[in-house]
Design a protein around this motif. Structure first.
Motif, short mmCIF file in Angstrom:
data_model
loop_
_atom_site.label_atom_id
_atom_site.label_comp_id
_atom_site.label_asym_id
_atom_site.label_seq_id
_atom_site.Cartn_x
_atom_site.Cartn_y
_atom_site.Cartn_z
N CYS B 130 0.84 -1.20 0.00
CA CYS B 130 0.00 0.00 0.00
C CYS B 130 0.88 1.25 0.00
CB CYS B 130 -0.90 0.01 1.23
SG CYS B 130 -1.87 1.52 1.38
N VAL B 131 0.80 2.00 -1.08
CA VAL B 131 1.49 3.29 -1.09
C VAL B 131 0.56 4.30 -0.45
CG1 VAL B 131 2.54 5.07 -2.51
CG2 VAL B 131 2.77 2.66 -3.17
N ASN B 132 0.93 4.74 0.74
CA ASN B 132 0.06 5.63 1.51
C ASN B 132 0.56 7.07 1.40
OD1 ASN B 132 -1.53 6.97 3.32
ND2 ASN B 132 -0.91 5.76 5.13
N ASN B 133 -0.14 7.86 0.58
CA ASN B 133 0.24 9.27 0.45
C ASN B 133 -0.81 10.18 1.07
OD1 ASN B 133 -1.79 9.07 -1.39
ND2 ASN B 133 -0.50 9.32 -3.20
N PHE B 134 -1.67 9.59 1.89
CA PHE B 134 -2.70 10.33 2.64
C PHE B 134 -3.69 11.06 1.72
CE2 PHE B 134 1.22 11.09 5.47
CZ PHE B 134 1.05 9.90 6.17
N THR B 135 -3.78 10.61 0.47
CA THR B 135 -4.48 11.43 -0.52
C THR B 135 -5.16 10.61 -1.60
OG1 THR B 135 -2.77 13.10 -0.28
CG2 THR B 135 -4.13 13.27 -2.26
N TYR B 136 -6.35 11.04 -2.03
CA TYR B 136 -6.90 10.56 -3.29
C TYR B 136 -6.29 11.43 -4.37
CZ TYR B 136 -10.45 7.65 -1.04
OH TYR B 136 -11.10 6.68 -0.32
N GLY B 137 -5.22 10.95 -4.98
CA GLY B 137 -4.47 11.78 -5.92
C GLY B 137 -5.15 11.93 -7.27
N THR B 139 -8.13 11.90 -8.17
CA THR B 139 -9.33 12.74 -8.22
C THR B 139 -9.07 14.15 -7.70
OG1 THR B 139 -9.95 11.69 -6.13
CG2 THR B 139 -11.08 10.92 -8.11
N GLY B 140 -7.85 14.41 -7.27
CA GLY B 140 -7.51 15.80 -6.97
C GLY B 140 -7.31 16.16 -5.51
N GLY B 141 -6.90 15.20 -4.68
CA GLY B 141 -6.44 15.58 -3.35
C GLY B 141 -7.48 15.57 -2.26
N GLN B 142 -8.41 14.60 -2.30
CA GLN B 142 -9.42 14.53 -1.25
C GLN B 142 -8.88 13.79 -0.02
OE1 GLN B 142 -10.13 13.57 -4.52
NE2 GLN B 142 -10.87 15.64 -4.97
N VAL B 143 -9.58 13.93 1.09
CA VAL B 143 -9.19 13.28 2.34
C VAL B 143 -9.37 11.76 2.19
CG1 VAL B 143 -11.49 13.41 3.43
CG2 VAL B 143 -9.42 13.48 4.86
N THR B 144 -8.49 10.99 2.83
CA THR B 144 -8.61 9.53 2.79
C THR B 144 -8.71 9.00 4.22
OG1 THR B 144 -6.29 8.83 3.04
CG2 THR B 144 -6.98 9.55 0.84
N PRO B 145 -8.92 7.70 4.36
CA PRO B 145 -9.00 7.15 5.73
C PRO B 145 -7.68 7.23 6.49
CG PRO B 145 -9.99 5.65 4.15
CD PRO B 145 -9.29 6.70 3.36
N THR B 146 -6.60 7.60 5.81
CA THR B 146 -5.31 7.67 6.51
C THR B 146 -4.80 9.10 6.66
OG1 THR B 146 -4.06 7.41 4.46
CG2 THR B 146 -4.61 5.39 5.65
N THR B 147 -5.51 10.06 6.08
CA THR B 147 -5.06 11.45 6.18
C THR B 147 -4.93 11.84 7.66
OG1 THR B 147 -6.34 11.93 4.18
CG2 THR B 147 -5.52 13.82 5.44
N PRO B 148 -3.77 12.33 8.10
CA PRO B 148 -3.61 12.67 9.51
C PRO B 148 -4.63 13.73 9.96
CG PRO B 148 -1.48 12.63 8.42
CD PRO B 148 -2.52 12.52 7.34
N HIS B 149 -5.00 13.62 11.21
CA HIS B 149 -5.89 14.59 11.84
C HIS B 149 -5.30 15.99 11.63
CE1 HIS B 149 -9.22 15.19 14.59
NE2 HIS B 149 -8.49 16.04 15.30
N THR B 150 -6.14 16.92 11.26
CA THR B 150 -5.82 18.35 11.00
C THR B 150 -5.20 18.63 9.64
OG1 THR B 150 -3.56 18.52 11.93
CG2 THR B 150 -5.41 18.77 13.48
N ALA B 151 -4.73 17.60 8.92
CA ALA B 151 -4.14 17.88 7.60
C ALA B 151 -5.21 18.42 6.66
CB ALA B 151 -3.52 16.62 7.03
N TYR B 161 -10.92 16.73 10.33
CA TYR B 161 -11.43 16.53 11.69
C TYR B 161 -11.72 15.06 11.96
CZ TYR B 161 -14.96 17.83 8.30
OH TYR B 161 -15.65 17.97 7.15
N GLU B 162 -11.37 14.16 11.02
CA GLU B 162 -11.58 12.73 11.26
C GLU B 162 -10.33 12.12 11.87
OE1 GLU B 162 -13.14 10.28 8.22
OE2 GLU B 162 -14.47 11.83 7.42
N TYR B 163 -10.52 10.92 12.46
CA TYR B 163 -9.37 10.17 12.96
C TYR B 163 -8.91 9.20 11.88
CZ TYR B 163 -11.37 11.95 17.25
OH TYR B 163 -11.89 12.77 18.21
N PRO B 164 -7.64 9.11 11.63
CA PRO B 164 -7.16 8.23 10.58
C PRO B 164 -6.96 6.79 11.07
CG PRO B 164 -5.33 9.49 11.46
CD PRO B 164 -6.56 9.94 12.20
N PHE B 165 -6.97 5.88 10.12
CA PHE B 165 -6.54 4.51 10.35
C PHE B 165 -5.03 4.50 10.58
CE2 PHE B 165 -9.90 2.03 7.76
CZ PHE B 165 -10.47 1.49 8.89
N SER B 166 -4.60 3.64 11.47
CA SER B 166 -3.19 3.28 11.50
C SER B 166 -3.13 1.91 10.83
CB SER B 166 -2.70 3.20 12.94
OG SER B 166 -1.41 2.64 12.97
#
Lengths: 390, 312, 189
Positions: B130-137, B139-151, B161-166
């Motif tokens: 899994c290449v985790n770049n915290f981003t739906y690239g 489609t243009g940079g939407q939040v993902t389940p791994t995006t860090p809180h506050t990013a 404002y969501e909590y990410p998966f570890s």
């Protein structure tokens, strides 16, 4: 297409008293299906249960996936892994399968999907019969594509058409849907399974050429017939994608490539319609009214036609065995000769729209529809026949 | 510049055995981390000693999902989120294959999260990268389940404002038998982990934290690819065998990397085969014989009978 | 054509009754039979029913419309299904479990103590086979030979013999009842 005799390991030869769901599983095993991925849903679960019970002995694998999306995705993997593959579902699960049905069409992956239809929409009437996904079968996935859909009217035909479905699926490299219903799925009747050497099975069209030259697709055939398949591990290093692609399977994001690709997956069915379409016609010669129906409804229709004949109304019967591709030529011809066509279905009027389109005003078209849950009373169809004639 | 100097670029490239050079250039942006992971994957396969004909790769949809299209293996570009179930079918239908799933965080753990947890639960013999770049690239940079809180992401324009998966914790909790995490800075370690995972039997999961320069980096004013690598260099901490409950990633915080889980457990297919061998005895054979095999057998039998008759 | 409904509560083997009879008729009596059953929670307890349409020619309409035979093995089933039994139809009731309305002569009533007979044979689970035997005798819908041929895959092997005994018991009881009704004096004598 190479036809071979069925592998006796999958053939439970003899007469049985069996329901349609079980007969589907037996038909699949007889046809050589050895990989089944599914998810339980009423009223189709018995097919999965039967396959799970029978497959270790027949030398097959059953996996209960986490949902219907996973089930059909696993079939695509299973087919390119070299197996003949099947799943079964009902309304809600059928909806979940739609996206990957499109992937199967796009990647020309053979598979058989049975939908034991129950009343909808949504959770609807899980234990009661319906024919409400006939249009979804045709249009349910996004984009333009074609599938083949067969409609059995009895447990025996569930067995027979399961084999037919696999054979068509291998011939045209297309998902084939078996659009049965709760009534046929759950009713028990005599099912005769012939000996293995009397069952003809279409073997996958395996590529036999040199390594390094294999292309997963063939788009230039004059009959639009698909090219041969390989399986993973054979050393061809092929690529497949849901994107519009060229014959190598490589994505090509152009209008021209789309035209070639999409025309192929449509025309391989449309231009071979006459070879695919199966139907039964009875007493059409002098008919003033013809009842066009399919699946369990066609048995009720026969009763209504018999009753109408007894009352002196010249009535004929046309049963679709193939719902898709639609028997266009046959319906056009009937429409040009009769006063009216009566279309009973256990839905609010779906296939009747195709009949109306093809009748094109040449005869009256009468829908005998319902909101699902029960088969017709033959009297309803008889009343429609009488009314249609007047 | 002499254009002919590059005429044999495709053939001469050290990756040419591994990539579909006719499909180059690829779609990934300058500074993107995906290419590093693909290269590390290529190195891993080379070193693993596996027959390339017996390795298949399956991707979903997204930037990382394009990997299957570039890699010269039996390769499948499936639908969004469905790489794992497709790979499951592939593996089960053809158990001799080594099947690798190569996809992104959104694909594998957002839309495909259910398949991820169940494949791990079954200990399905798959290697999931899994290449985790915290981003739906794509489609243009939407939040993902791994995006860090506050990013910041395009659908969380005022911060996440969501909590990410570890993901290592998720994989571990679901039953994965090999779990590692690296960043795209750790090219050699990624390669070593993938090699180890390829030789591991069971569900192996390798997460690689990688920069999306065009979207995640830029939107969060984190600089370019090089800045990302600098961040990894400063804040990635190698801690093998650490409890996976302790490997959360806070926004621009420390990143625990290393091999966290490596244990042996029968795979799904091991269990199927073992179980049916117990129930059915010697009779049991997964998939039995193919049509050509049956035909060859029948022919041999007929010939033997004919020969016997002739002898009489 | 004959339409039959078997009914009772979950666990009495109502579905099995129709399965055995349907299989016997369609595989060994050379007639057509279509069996349907109630599905969902009701099949797992409470009132449940299974239906059989039997015909010399292919069955077209698969469900029963006006049953000619009703087998009711529970009070609830009797209350629910007796009114829809056709005039002159055959009503088979488990006499110890069903308290009947006064006999108006609308239907022909055949009571059988199936559960008691089954218990005498060692297990109340055999009651459905007593019922099938009794049903075969009074309706002539299925032959004893066909039922015995149909049994092996539908009952556990170790209980096959006991099930056949149960069938025979019911069948003999039914025939005796018919004989008695045909010439009551002789039977008394």
């Amino acid at each position: 297409m190479r036809k071979v005799k069925a592998d006796p390991k999958g053939v439970l030869e003899g007469p049985h008293f069996m329901d349609g769901d079980h007969a589907l599983a037996e038909g699949a095993l007889a046809a050589g299906c050895r990989f089944f991925a599914g998810y339980p849903i009423t009223p189709s679960t018995e097919t999965a249960e039967r396959f799970a019970e029978r497959c270790p002995e027949a030398g097959g694998l059953f996996i209960q996936m986490e949902d219907e999306i996973a089930s059909i995705a696993a079939l695509i993997g299973g087919a390119w892994g070299g197996q003949k593959v099947m799943t079964v579902t009902s309304g809600p699960g059928f909806s979940l399968m739609m996206e990957n049905l499109g992937l199967a069409c796009m990647t020309e992956t053979p598979m058989v999907i049975a939908n034991v239809q129950r009343g909808g929409p949504s959770t609807g009437l899980p234990t009661l019969t319906a024919q409400q996904e006939m249009m979804q079968a045709r249009w349910g996935s996004h984009g333009d594509y074609r599938v083949i859909a067969l409609v059995p009217d009895s447990p025996q035909e569930c067995f027979d058409l399961a084999i037919e479905a696999f054979n068509l699926s291998e011939t045209y490299r297309v998902p084939v849907l078996i659009m049965t219903d709760e009534t046929v799925g759950h009713m028990h009747e005599k099912v005769v399974i012939p000996p293995a050497d009397k069952i003809e099975v279409v073997e996958r069209n395996w590529y036999t050429g040199p390594k390094g030259e294999y292309k997963p697709y063939k788009f230039g055939d004059k009959n639009y017939m698909p090219g041969p398949m390989v399986k993973v591990g054979d050393g061809h290093r092929f690529h497949i994608t849901g994107l519009v692609h060229d014959e190598r399977g490589y994505p090509q994001a152009t209008v021209e490539a789309g035209k070639i690709n999409i025309t192929h997956i449509i025309e391989k069915i449309d231009s071979n319609r006459d070879k695919i379409v199966r139907f039964e016609a009875d007493q059409l010669d002098d008919a003033e009214v013809v009842v066009v129906s399919y699946g369990i409804t066609s048995r009720i229709a026969i009763k209504a036609v018999m009753d109408a004949r007894k009352q002196g109304i010249k009535t004929g019967n046309f049963r679709m065995i193939t719902a898709w591709p639609f028997p266009e030529k046959q319906i056009r011809e009937i429409a040009s000769k009769v006063k009216a066509i009566v279309v009973p279905e256990i839905n609010y009027g779906q296939m009747v729209m195709e009949v109306e389109r093809l009748a094109a005003g040449k005869c009256k078209v009468v829908s005998v529809n319902s909101t699902g849950g029960a088969v017709h009373d033959p009297k309803e169809i008889l009343a429609a026949i009488k009314e249609a004639r007047s | 510049m002499n254009v002919n100097a590059n005429a044999n670029f495709a053939q001469d490239n050290p990756m040419s055995q591994f990539l579909r050079m006719e499909r180059m250039p690829h779609i990934w942006c300058p500074g993107c981390g995906i290419g590093i992971v693909v290269t590390a994957f290529a190195e891993a396969i080379k070193k693993s000693g596996l027959d390339l004909d017996k390795v298949a790769i399956v991707s979903g949809i997204g930037c990382t999902g394009r990997t299957a299209g570039y890699v010269k293996l039996d390769s499948f570009h499936s639908t969004h989120g469905r790489a794992i179930p497709l790979a499951t079918g592939l593996k089960l239908a053809n158990p001799e294959m080594k099947v690798v799933v190569f996809s992104g965080d959104g694909d594998l753990t957002g839309i495909g999260g259910n398949h991820f947890i169940h494949a791990a639960r079954r200990n399905m013999d798959l290697t999931v990268v899994c290449v985790n770049n915290f981003t739906y690239g794509m489609t243009g940079g939407q939040v993902t389940p791994t995006t860090p809180h506050t990013a910041n992401a395009s659908t969380t324009p005022f911060g996440n404002y969501e909590y990410p998966f570890s993901l290592p914790f998720l994989a571990d909790a679901c039953g994965a038998t090999y779990v590692a995490r690296w960043t795209s800075l750790h090219a050699r370690q990624i390669s070593a982990s993938i090699k180890e995972a390829l030789n591991h039997r069971g569900f192996s999961f390798i997460e690689v934290i990688a920069p999306c320069t065009t979207l995640y980096q830029r939107r969060n004013r984190l600089g370019d690819g090089l800045d990302a690598l600098e961040y990894y260099q400063n804040d990635a901490e190698i801690v093998h065998d650490i409890d996976t409950r302790l490997v959360d990633i806070d926004y621009q915080g420390k990143i625990k990397v290393g091999k966290f889980v490596h244990k042996e457990k029968p795979t799904y297919l091991d269990n199927v085969n073992q179980h049916y061998a117990n129930v059915l005895g010697d009779e049991y054979q997964l998939y039995g014989k193919t049509t050509p095999e049956r035909e060859a057998e029948a022919k041999a039998k007929a010939e033997a009978e004919a020969a016997a008759k002739g002898a009489v | 054509m004959m339409e039959v409904r078997f009914s009772g509560f979950g666990g009495q083997g109502i579905v099995r009754c129709a399965l055995i009879t349907g299989k016997a008729i369609s595989l060994y009596d050379d007639k057509f039979a279509t069996m349907t059953q109630s599905f969902g929670p009701e099949a797992r307890g409470g009132a449940c029913s299974s239906q059989l349409v039997v015909s010399e020619t292919r069955v077209l309409y698969p469900y029963v419309t006006v049953p000619g035979v009703l087998v009711a093995l529970s009070q609830e089933a009797y209350n629910k299904y007796e009114p829809e039994l056709g005039n002159g139809g055959i009503l088979i009731v488990e006499q110890d479990l069903v308290k009947q309305k006064p006999d108006t002569g609308r239907v022909q009533i055949f009571p059988v103590p199936a559960t008691r007979f089954a218990e005498e044979l060692g297990n109340r689970l055999f009651a459905n086979l007593v019922v099938i035997g009794f049903f075969a005798a009074v309706t002539k819908c299925v032959t004893p030979d066909a039922v015995k041929k149909a049994l092996p895959e539908l009952v556990p092997g170790r209980f096959l013999k006991a099930n056949i005994q149960a069938f025979d018991k019911g069948y003999a009881f039914g025939n005796d009842m018919l004989a008695e009704r045909a010439s009551p004096k002789e039977a008394v004598a």
